[in-house]
Scaffold this motif. Structure first.
Motif, PDB file in Angstrom:
ATOM      1  N   PRO A   1      38.988  -7.218 -25.027  1.00 54.34           N
ATOM      2  CA  PRO A   1      38.777  -8.628 -25.356  1.00 54.34           C
ATOM      3  C   PRO A   1      39.710  -9.113 -26.465  1.00 54.34           C
ATOM      4  O   PRO A   1      40.356  -8.303 -27.140  1.00 54.34           O
ATOM      5  N   LYS A   2      39.735 -10.442 -26.617  1.00 56.37           N
ATOM      6  CA  LYS A   2      40.513 -11.042 -27.712  1.00 56.37           C
ATOM      7  C   LYS A   2      39.601 -11.450 -28.856  1.00 56.37           C
ATOM      8  O   LYS A   2      40.048 -11.647 -29.985  1.00 56.37           O
ATOM      9  N   PHE A   3      38.314 -11.623 -28.523  1.00 58.57           N
ATOM     10  CA  PHE A   3      37.387 -12.198 -29.506  1.00 58.57           C
ATOM     11  C   PHE A   3      36.029 -11.512 -29.369  1.00 58.57           C
ATOM     12  O   PHE A   3      35.549 -11.310 -28.252  1.00 58.57           O
ATOM     13  N   ILE A   4      35.440 -11.124 -30.496  1.00 58.55           N
ATOM     14  CA  ILE A   4      34.107 -10.511 -30.458  1.00 58.55           C
ATOM     15  C   ILE A   4      33.195 -11.226 -31.441  1.00 58.55           C
ATOM     16  O   ILE A   4      33.545 -11.407 -32.612  1.00 58.55           O
ATOM     17  N   VAL A   5      32.037 -11.638 -30.942  1.00 59.64           N
ATOM     18  CA  VAL A   5      30.994 -12.140 -31.829  1.00 59.64           C
ATOM     19  C   VAL A   5      30.189 -10.929 -32.285  1.00 59.64           C
ATOM     20  O   VAL A   5      29.649 -10.186 -31.469  1.00 59.64           O
ATOM     21  N   CYS A   6      30.144 -10.709 -33.588  1.00 55.58           N
ATOM     22  CA  CYS A   6      29.393  -9.586 -34.154  1.00 55.58           C
ATOM     23  C   CYS A   6      28.148 -10.165 -34.819  1.00 55.58           C
ATOM     24  O   CYS A   6      28.242 -10.807 -35.868  1.00 55.58           O
ATOM     25  N   ASP A   7      26.998  -9.996 -34.169  1.00 55.88           N
ATOM     26  CA  ASP A   7      25.770 -10.620 -34.673  1.00 55.88           C
ATOM     27  C   ASP A   7      24.967  -9.613 -35.492  1.00 55.88           C
ATOM     28  O   ASP A   7      24.259  -8.788 -34.931  1.00 55.88           O
ATOM     29  N   GLU A   8      25.109  -9.675 -36.794  1.00 57.68           N
ATOM     30  CA  GLU A   8      24.412  -8.760 -37.720  1.00 57.68           C
ATOM     31  C   GLU A   8      24.573  -7.290 -37.294  1.00 57.68           C
ATOM     32  O   GLU A   8      23.591  -6.547 -37.272  1.00 57.68           O
ATOM     33  N   PRO A   9      25.797  -6.857 -36.974  1.00 54.71           N
ATOM     34  CA  PRO A   9      25.937  -5.516 -36.375  1.00 54.71           C
ATOM     35  C   PRO A   9      25.591  -4.368 -37.309  1.00 54.71           C
ATOM     36  O   PRO A   9      25.397  -3.255 -36.836  1.00 54.71           O
ATOM     37  N   VAL A  10      25.534  -4.623 -38.630  1.00 53.44           N
ATOM     38  CA  VAL A  10      25.225  -3.497 -39.525  1.00 53.44           C
ATOM     39  C   VAL A  10      23.899  -3.680 -40.264  1.00 53.44           C
ATOM     40  O   VAL A  10      23.503  -2.831 -41.045  1.00 53.44           O
ATOM     41  N   SER A  11      23.202  -4.777 -39.967  1.00 50.97           N
ATOM     42  CA  SER A  11      21.990  -5.089 -40.747  1.00 50.97           C
ATOM     43  C   SER A  11      20.907  -4.035 -40.618  1.00 50.97           C
ATOM     44  O   SER A  11      20.092  -3.867 -41.515  1.00 50.97           O
ATOM     45  N   ALA A  12      20.873  -3.323 -39.476  1.00 49.48           N
ATOM     46  CA  ALA A  12      19.805  -2.346 -39.270  1.00 49.48           C
ATOM     47  C   ALA A  12      20.217  -0.939 -39.706  1.00 49.48           C
ATOM     48  O   ALA A  12      19.453  -0.001 -39.542  1.00 49.48           O
ATOM     49  N   LEU A  13      21.433  -0.812 -40.251  1.00 49.52           N
ATOM     50  CA  LEU A  13      21.948   0.538 -40.553  1.00 49.52           C
ATOM     51  C   LEU A  13      21.819   0.885 -42.036  1.00 49.52           C
ATOM     52  O   LEU A  13      21.796   0.000 -42.891  1.00 49.52           O
ATOM     53  N   ASP A  14      21.777   2.189 -42.318  1.00 51.09           N
ATOM     54  CA  ASP A  14      21.806   2.648 -43.709  1.00 51.09           C
ATOM     55  C   ASP A  14      23.094   2.163 -44.358  1.00 51.09           C
ATOM     56  O   ASP A  14      24.128   2.063 -43.697  1.00 51.09           O
ATOM     57  N   VAL A  15      23.028   1.950 -45.669  1.00 51.24           N
ATOM     58  CA  VAL A  15      24.184   1.389 -46.371  1.00 51.24           C
ATOM     59  C   VAL A  15      25.452   2.221 -46.172  1.00 51.24           C
ATOM     60  O   VAL A  15      26.529   1.677 -45.928  1.00 51.24           O
ATOM     61  N   SER A  16      25.335   3.557 -46.227  1.00 49.69           N
ATOM     62  CA  SER A  16      26.539   4.394 -46.095  1.00 49.69           C
ATOM     63  C   SER A  16      27.148   4.240 -44.703  1.00 49.69           C
ATOM     64  O   SER A  16      28.365   4.250 -44.530  1.00 49.69           O
TER      65      SER A  16
END
Ligand SMILES: Nc1ncnc2c1ncn2[C@@H]1O[C@H](COP(=O)(O)OP(=O)(O)O)[C@@H](O)[C@H]1O
Ligand SMILES: [Mg+2]
Length: 318
Positions: A168-183
């Protein structure tokens, strides 16, 4: 200025609800250039996900236009509509819910290629999947594993491999890291940034986390109840937040030093109500300490208050 990949014009989405028309996204105009990220921030319910879903056509817009490299895409139908998924993809907060639990990772990543892509031999497909896995840092041993066998970070890598499968040329990233541990958040953010550099990807990065948005974005758009209130280059926005809502949002970042907590913090107490049949004017005005009659009189123009720094507020519209 580099090449615009995505441009929206007065993009609007209303939902019919039993209590009236809910104005989830109101007349949004934005441009995202090749290799650049626009961060979209605002409290829960302000319309971030809906904006992403109408741009990617997972949801039909009520009105407005979306241009992909200059070509309007909301009017496309049938196979032309399906083909936009080659160029526009979305990744989600919870990759688990978007990964079929009964398929192995190899099959999950191959799926968009088999559905949408060119016909290719089993062997070529297998190699392409392995190379996509390599791109997102998944060793080949995961090929035959199932989503439930992976941790959140690896699942998000699978989601990303799937999104990248059609180049793709464009990706919508919708809160992709919100559920992950900080590290693990940092690993995924760095992977997204490396991929952007390598493939010149344009991103719309949705988050309520201002640290994350500062890390990953080039430009930042602030939304309040479906409306854009401010748009600027990242450092400019953090150095000179100008809309009272943006100021309140930045002041609400937890500060280690108690004395630096401004009065603005209290502004964001309480729930944001739904924008059902909203009154004209600025939707932040009921919470805004600077609100005057002018704010409720009607549409407030977008004003360029510094180079490439736009604000929608009567404080600047005179
Ligand atoms: N399918 C839907 N039907 C009705 N209202 C919806 C629907 N999807 C979202 N909304 C409403 O639209 C507004 C924006 O939601 P959303 O885009 O999910 O916000 P965010 O992602 O910023 O949290 C909210 O008021 C939400 O309740
Ligand atoms: Mg959301």
């Amino acid at each position: 200025m580099s090449k615009p990949v995505i441009k929206t014009k007065n993009l609007t989405k209303y939902f019919k609800t039993p209590r009236g028309l809910l104005h989830a996204v109101e007349s949004v105009n934005l441009t995202i250039e090749e290799g650049k990220t626009i961060g979209v921030v605002g409290e829960s319910g302000c319309g971030k996900t809906t904006l992403g879903r109408v741009i990617t056509r997972l949801e039909e817009a009520t009105s407005g236009e979306v241009y992909l490299e200059g070509k309007e895409i909301l009017g496309l139908k049938g196979s032309a509509k399906r083909n936009i998924y080659h160029d526009i993809q979305m990744i989600f907060q919870d990759p688990y819910s978007s990964l079929n639990p009964r398929l192995s990772l190899g099959d999950i990543i191959a799926d968009p290629i088999e559905t949408m892509g060119e016909r290719m031999s089993k062997k070529d497909l297998h190699e392409l999947v392995l190379s996509l896995m390599d791109t997102v840092g998944l060793p080949p041993r995961y090929y035959n594993q199932y989503p439930h066998e992976l941790d959140g970070g690896r699942r998000q890598r699978v989601g990303l491999a799937r999104a990248l499968a059609l180049d793709p040329k464009f990706i919508v990233c919708d809160e992709p890291v919100s559920a992950l541990d900080v590290s693990i958040q940092a690993q995924i953010l760095n992977l997204l940034m490396d991929l952007q550099e390598e493939k010149k990807l344009a991103y719309m990065f949705i988050t309520h986390n201002l640290f994350v948005v500062k890390h990953i974005s080039h430009n930042i758009m602030v939304m309040y109840m479906g409306q854009v209130v401010e748009l600027a280059e990242k450092n400019e926005l953090f150095a000179h937040p100008s809309h009272p809502y943006t100021k309140a949002l930045l002041a609400a970042i937890p500060q280690p030093d108690l004395s630096s907590r401004g009065k603005n913090r209290e502004l964001l107490a309480g729930e944001v109500s739904s924008p059902i049949e909203p009154k004209p004017g600025c939707r932040f005005s009921p919470r805004c300490p600077y609100a005057s009659e002018k704010c409720r009189a009607g549409e407030i123009p977008l004003k360029e208050i510094a180079p490439n720094h736009y604000c929608v507020c009567t404080l600047f519209s005179n």
